[in-house]
Design an enzyme around this catalytic site. Structure first.
Site, short mmCIF file in Angstrom:
data_model
loop_
_atom_site.label_atom_id
_atom_site.label_comp_id
_atom_site.label_asym_id
_atom_site.label_seq_id
_atom_site.Cartn_x
_atom_site.Cartn_y
_atom_site.Cartn_z
N SER A 101 0.82 -1.21 0.00
CA SER A 101 0.00 0.00 0.00
C SER A 101 0.86 1.27 0.00
O SER A 101 0.55 2.23 -0.71
CB SER A 101 -0.98 -0.01 1.16
OG SER A 101 -0.34 -0.35 2.36
N ASN A 129 -0.85 -2.02 12.77
CA ASN A 129 -0.38 -2.37 14.11
C ASN A 129 -1.50 -2.18 15.14
O ASN A 129 -1.71 -3.00 16.02
CB ASN A 129 0.86 -1.54 14.47
CG ASN A 129 2.07 -2.00 13.69
OD1 ASN A 129 2.61 -3.05 13.96
ND2 ASN A 129 2.47 -1.22 12.69
N LYS A 179 7.25 3.43 17.23
CA LYS A 179 5.84 3.78 17.49
C LYS A 179 4.91 2.61 17.20
O LYS A 179 3.80 2.54 17.74
CB LYS A 179 5.43 5.05 16.75
CG LYS A 179 5.56 5.02 15.23
CD LYS A 179 4.41 4.40 14.51
CE LYS A 179 4.78 4.12 13.07
NZ LYS A 179 3.77 3.38 12.31
N1 LIG Z 1 1.06 1.20 4.69
C1 LIG Z 1 1.34 2.31 5.34
O1 LIG Z 1 0.45 3.09 5.71
C2 LIG Z 1 2.76 2.67 5.60
C3 LIG Z 1 3.76 1.72 5.57
N2 LIG Z 1 5.03 2.07 5.81
C4 LIG Z 1 6.10 1.08 5.84
O2 LIG Z 1 6.34 0.65 4.53
C5 LIG Z 1 6.78 -0.71 4.54
C6 LIG Z 1 6.07 -1.43 3.46
O3 LIG Z 1 4.74 -1.32 3.80
P1 LIG Z 1 3.50 -1.48 2.88
O4 LIG Z 1 3.71 -1.05 1.50
O5 LIG Z 1 2.40 -0.85 3.60
O6 LIG Z 1 3.39 -3.07 3.02
P2 LIG Z 1 2.32 -4.05 2.56
O7 LIG Z 1 2.12 -5.07 3.59
O8 LIG Z 1 1.14 -3.31 2.06
O9 LIG Z 1 3.06 -4.74 1.31
C7 LIG Z 1 4.31 -5.25 1.34
C8 LIG Z 1 4.80 -5.41 -0.11
O10 LIG Z 1 6.09 -6.00 -0.06
C9 LIG Z 1 6.09 -7.12 -0.88
N3 LIG Z 1 7.02 -8.10 -0.40
C10 LIG Z 1 7.00 -8.78 0.75
N4 LIG Z 1 8.03 -9.65 0.79
C11 LIG Z 1 8.71 -9.49 -0.36
C12 LIG Z 1 9.85 -10.11 -0.93
N5 LIG Z 1 10.50 -11.07 -0.31
N6 LIG Z 1 10.24 -9.71 -2.14
C13 LIG Z 1 9.57 -8.76 -2.79
N7 LIG Z 1 8.48 -8.14 -2.32
C14 LIG Z 1 8.06 -8.52 -1.12
C15 LIG Z 1 4.66 -7.63 -0.86
O11 LIG Z 1 4.42 -8.45 -1.99
C16 LIG Z 1 3.93 -6.33 -0.92
O12 LIG Z 1 3.87 -5.87 -2.24
C17 LIG Z 1 6.46 -1.26 5.95
O13 LIG Z 1 7.63 -1.54 6.61
C18 LIG Z 1 5.72 -0.14 6.64
O14 LIG Z 1 6.18 0.03 7.96
C19 LIG Z 1 5.37 3.35 6.05
C20 LIG Z 1 4.42 4.33 6.08
C21 LIG Z 1 3.04 4.06 5.88
O1 LIG Z 2 3.41 3.89 9.68
C1 LIG Z 2 2.26 4.02 9.38
C2 LIG Z 2 1.59 5.33 9.38
O2 LIG Z 2 2.49 6.36 9.56
C3 LIG Z 2 1.44 2.85 9.04
O3 LIG Z 2 1.22 2.16 10.19
P1 LIG Z 2 0.86 0.63 10.11
O4 LIG Z 2 2.06 -0.08 9.58
O5 LIG Z 2 0.52 0.28 11.51
O6 LIG Z 2 -0.32 0.51 9.19
#
Ligand SMILES: NC(=O)C1=CN([C@@H]2O[C@H](COP(=O)(O)OP(=O)(O)OC[C@H]3O[C@@H](n4cnc5c(N)ncnc54)[C@H](O)[C@@H]3O)[C@@H](O)[C@H]2O)C=CC1
Ligand SMILES: O=C(CO)COP(=O)(O)O
Length: 366
Positions: free
Chosen positions: A28, A271, A206
């Site tokens: 996302s 989380n 956090k």
């Molecule tokens: N979703 C949010 O609101 C926010 C997320 N983040 C951080 O961004 C990071 C990524 O989060 P999201 O995009 O939300 O995660 P998500 O859970 O939505 O998606 C993770 C992505 O990584 C891919 N992935 C997982 N393992 C993989 C691998 N071995 N090789 C290639 N791709 C792989 C998945 O297929 C998926 O596309 C997290 O650590 C999160 O803390 C930071 C700010 C906001």
């Molecule tokens: O870091 C985030 C918002 O700033 C997203 O939080 P979550 O990973 O808990 O969805």
């Protein structure tokens, strides 16, 4: 070169040519970031390991798995081929969960170059060596332009173009200004910091307290409780950060208290949702399974508690959550135990905790 002349140079560059941006990760946040950069006129490519999802993004401009209701900017080009995505990229965002982060950077390494800017958006910690993600970027590449993007940034709100701010942190001025140029627009503001470690640590820590806040909400605890939890969480986070060498002032910014507020308050935080499910009586496995996405805090709480015990850092909230998550202590019982803990200093930077303890011992109240 001075910071102001860098800014001028960067804004000149942005007027003459669009920035070529690569986003690694199809979740996302990666999807939301790719679309912001494209809204901002960047030439954007996004890497996903799932070829079908990449094809869907190119065909329908939608990511049905992670952000189903979001109209992705049609200029985003998705691919499952790293060489295609990284070819010519000037700025690379890595939005991959911490467990897979190093493996993906290694996979990408043949197509990365020292003149590129590499920015982690991942709020997690690697177990071996207690490494943050930008440290992994540094170790795997040895390149000079490394940064972190972190702040109160729920991806699904960004997808609705809700007014949002974030922080780019780097000791490299070019990294800061390029990220501001690439992402800063009328619904997304990018503030700068030179405390990369503090900003990154804030984002990871956090998540622990967001789980606790979700749990407290499910148990019917009120706003006084939530406020106490968040404020004491901030004290704990800054105590931990100071012990590890970060600047505690960073925690009064968007990547500290800002991100703490949003994730401890919103059901859109994964989380928080895990904590809420636990508070409703689900097991940890059931809560994580029901989420179907990454909740970095589950892993972070064990790593942080282990580190805190090793280094003698007082972290009662994180330790309490650890006992609930991994040792079967009921959440309500843990909350009651925490209420009987030492009554300590409110702000340790003005009144050190040791002075409060000492005075209480002198009164015979340990
Ligand atoms: N979703 C949010 O609101 C926010 C997320 N983040 C951080 O961004 C990071 C990524 O989060 P999201 O995009 O939300 O995660 P998500 O859970 O939505 O998606 C993770 C992505 O990584 C891919 N992935 C997982 N393992 C993989 C691998 N071995 N090789 C290639 N791709 C792989 C998945 O297929 C998926 O596309 C997290 O650590 C999160 O803390 C930071 C700010 C906001
Ligand atoms: O870091 C985030 C918002 O700033 C997203 O939080 P979550 O990973 O808990 O969805």
């Amino acid at each position: 070169m001075s910071e102001s002349s860098l800014t001028e140079q960067d804004s000149r560059a942005s007027q003459e040519e669009c920035l070529r941006v690569a986003v690694l990760g199809g979740g996302s946040f990666g999807t939301a970031l790719a679309s912001i950069a494209a809204d901002n006129g960047g030439e954007v490519r996004q890497w996903l390991r799932d070829a079908e999802l990449a094809a869907e993004i190119n065909r329908e401009h939608r990511n049905s798995r992670y952000l189903p209701d979001y109209a992705i900017n049609p200029a985003v080009q998705a691919s499952d081929d790293l060489s295609v995505v990284l070819d010519g990229a000037e700025l690379v965002f890595v939005a991959i969960p911490s467990k897979a982060f190093r493996a993906v950077v290694r996979q990408a390494r043949p197509w990365l170059g020292a003149d590129q800017i590499l920015v982690s958006t991942t709020k997690g910690i690697q177990e071996e060596g207690f490494k943050l993600m930008s440290q992994i970027l540094e170790e795997e590449t040895g390149f000079p332009h490394i940064g972190v993007l972190s702040g109160p940034n729920l991806a699904s709100e960004i997808a609705q173009k809700q007014l949002t701010a974030t922080v780019v942190a780097s000791d490299d001025a070019l990294t800061r200004t390029r990220v501001q140029t690439a992402l800063g627009c009328d619904y997304f503001r990018v503030y700068a910091s030179n405390d990369r470690y503090g900003v990154e640590l804030g984002g990871a820590l956090k998540n622990i307290y967001a789980i606790a806040a979700g749990m407290a909400a499910a148990l019917g605890m009120g706003e006084n409780t939530r406020s106490m939890l968040m404020t004491r969480a901030l004290a704990e986070m800054s105590r931990f950060a100071v012990a590890l060498g970060a600047n505690p002032l960073t925690f009064i910014g968007l990547a500290g208290v800002g991100d703490l507020i949003v994730t401890c308050s919103s059901n859109l935080s994964r989380n928080y949702r895990v904590g809420h499910a636990l508070g409703e009586g689900k097991t940890l496995d059931e809560a994580v399974e029901a989420l179907g996405q990454v909740a970095e805090g589950v892993n972070t709480v064990s790593l942080v508690c282990h580190k805190a015990r090793q280094d003698g850092i007082y972290m009662p909230l994180a330790e309490g959550l650890y006992q609930v998550l991994f040792k079967g202590v009921p959440a309500r019982q843990m909350a009651q135990l925490l209420m009987l803990n030492e009554q300590s200093s409110d702000v340790e930077f003005t009144l050190p905790r040791e002075l409060v303890q000492q005075a209480r011992q002198e009164e015979g109240k340990t």
